[in-house]
Design a protein around this motif. Structure first.
Motif, PDB file in Angstrom:
ATOM      1  N   HIS A  31      10.862 -16.941 -29.207  1.00 47.23           N
ATOM      2  CA  HIS A  31       9.914 -17.535 -30.155  1.00 47.23           C
ATOM      3  C   HIS A  31      10.426 -18.923 -30.547  1.00 47.23           C
ATOM      4  N   GLY A  32      10.262 -19.876 -29.658  1.00 46.09           N
ATOM      5  CA  GLY A  32      10.772 -21.227 -29.919  1.00 46.09           C
ATOM      6  C   GLY A  32      12.289 -21.223 -29.821  1.00 46.09           C
ATOM      7  N   THR A  33      12.964 -21.643 -30.901  1.00 42.86           N
ATOM      8  CA  THR A  33      14.424 -21.648 -30.903  1.00 42.86           C
ATOM      9  C   THR A  33      14.997 -20.362 -31.480  1.00 42.86           C
ATOM     10  N   SER A  34      14.135 -19.418 -31.836  1.00 39.91           N
ATOM     11  CA  SER A  34      14.557 -18.142 -32.413  1.00 39.91           C
ATOM     12  C   SER A  34      14.064 -16.985 -31.545  1.00 39.91           C
ATOM     13  N   SER A  35      14.703 -15.860 -31.679  1.00 38.84           N
ATOM     14  CA  SER A  35      14.270 -14.657 -30.966  1.00 38.84           C
ATOM     15  C   SER A  35      13.089 -13.986 -31.632  1.00 38.84           C
ATOM     16  N   VAL A  36      12.892 -14.272 -32.914  1.00 36.10           N
ATOM     17  CA  VAL A  36      11.842 -13.608 -33.690  1.00 36.10           C
ATOM     18  C   VAL A  36      11.031 -14.640 -34.476  1.00 36.10           C
ATOM     19  N   PRO A  37       9.777 -14.325 -34.790  1.00 35.12           N
ATOM     20  CA  PRO A  37       8.985 -15.230 -35.632  1.00 35.12           C
ATOM     21  C   PRO A  37       9.390 -15.110 -37.098  1.00 35.12           C
ATOM     22  N   VAL A  38       8.838 -15.978 -37.890  1.00 33.55           N
ATOM     23  CA  VAL A  38       9.045 -15.960 -39.333  1.00 33.55           C
ATOM     24  C   VAL A  38       8.513 -14.636 -39.891  1.00 33.55           C
ATOM     25  N   ASP A  52       6.889 -21.257 -39.815  1.00 34.99           N
ATOM     26  CA  ASP A  52       7.097 -20.955 -38.403  1.00 34.99           C
ATOM     27  C   ASP A  52       7.218 -22.233 -37.581  1.00 34.99           C
ATOM     28  N   ARG A  53       6.361 -23.193 -37.862  1.00 31.55           N
ATOM     29  CA  ARG A  53       6.385 -24.460 -37.117  1.00 31.55           C
ATOM     30  C   ARG A  53       7.708 -25.196 -37.347  1.00 31.55           C
ATOM     31  N   ILE A  54       8.147 -25.277 -38.602  1.00 31.15           N
ATOM     32  CA  ILE A  54       9.362 -26.040 -38.904  1.00 31.15           C
ATOM     33  C   ILE A  54      10.614 -25.276 -38.490  1.00 31.15           C
ATOM     34  N   SER A  55      10.630 -23.966 -38.690  1.00 33.25           N
ATOM     35  CA  SER A  55      11.820 -23.165 -38.388  1.00 33.25           C
ATOM     36  C   SER A  55      12.062 -22.970 -36.903  1.00 33.25           C
ATOM     37  N   ASN A  56      10.982 -22.837 -36.119  1.00 35.17           N
ATOM     38  CA  ASN A  56      11.121 -22.377 -34.739  1.00 35.17           C
ATOM     39  C   ASN A  56      10.637 -23.335 -33.663  1.00 35.17           C
ATOM     40  N   PHE A  57       9.826 -24.297 -34.011  1.00 33.59           N
ATOM     41  CA  PHE A  57       9.227 -25.183 -32.996  1.00 33.59           C
ATOM     42  C   PHE A  57       9.430 -26.651 -33.370  1.00 33.59           C
ATOM     43  N   ASN A  58      10.595 -26.974 -33.917  1.00 32.68           N
ATOM     44  CA  ASN A  58      10.826 -28.291 -34.473  1.00 32.68           C
ATOM     45  C   ASN A  58      12.325 -28.543 -34.514  1.00 32.68           C
ATOM     46  N   ARG A  59      12.693 -29.766 -34.232  1.00 39.46           N
ATOM     47  CA  ARG A  59      14.099 -30.140 -34.335  1.00 39.46           C
ATOM     48  C   ARG A  59      14.301 -31.344 -35.233  1.00 39.46           C
ATOM     49  N   HIS A  60      13.226 -32.032 -35.604  1.00 43.13           N
ATOM     50  CA  HIS A  60      13.398 -33.311 -36.300  1.00 43.13           C
ATOM     51  C   HIS A  60      12.582 -33.454 -37.576  1.00 43.13           C
TER      52      HIS A  60
END
Length: 181
Positions: A31-38, A52-60
């Protein structure tokens, strides 16, 4: 020139007690940079889609500056915290405890610094180094790949400006700290 190149290749390191991490922590997972969603039911009624967008699909990027000031449930909990109490901030994906505030200062001081910088701002002694890492570029992440925010040091030392939506999780099963918010 060799010393400058070596520094650039190695990246920054931050003084202890900060625990450095590598880019591997933020590699692509289920799930992006995590194994699980928010988690489904975030604390303080934080917006799950934003989290979810900021925690898992974002680096900046981050929630907007001052977001935490628009979350009355969080502000009420902070204001209702006894002088000798603290709030535990949990990973919005895993529920692991990441930060405890205030430690070594008052809640008023924690909130004032956070207001001044636009995001909840934690210090080293408020950080759970079992689960938090700092990458050489200052990005602050969980050991499970949750983007949390950035280390923006000031004259007092490391200052972790953290997205509230990324630390609005509920405690993982078996965490005796509990949560009522």
């Amino acid at each position: 020139m060799g010393q400058i190149a070596a520094k650039m290749a190695n990246g920054n390191t931050y003084p202890p007690p900060a625990v450095m991490g590598t880019e591997q922590l933020m590699s692509k997972k289920a799930h992006g940079t995590s194994s699980v969603p928010v988690q489904q039911n975030l604390r303080w009624k934080c917006d799950r889609d934003v989290a979810d967008r900021i925690s898992n699909f974002n680096r900046h990027y981050a929630e907007f500056s001052g977001y935490f000031k628009t979350v009355p449930e969080f502000l009420n909990e902070a204001n209702d915290t006894p002088a000798d109490g603290e709030i535990t901030f949990y990973d919005s994906n895993t529920g692991k405890p990441l930060f405890y505030a205030p430690r070594g200062r008052t809640m008023e001081q924690f909130l004032l610094e956070s207001r001044n910088h636009g995001w909840p701002s934690f210090r080293d002694e408020e950080t759970n180094w079992d689960y938090v890492r700092v990458l050489p570029n200052g990005e602050t992440v969980s050991v499970d790949g949750t983007h949390l925010g950035h280390n923006l040091p000031d004259k007092k030392g490391s200052r972790y400006c953290i997205n509230l939506v990324c630390v609005a999780g509920r405690p993982e099963e078996g965490d005796c700290a509990g949560d009522t918010s």
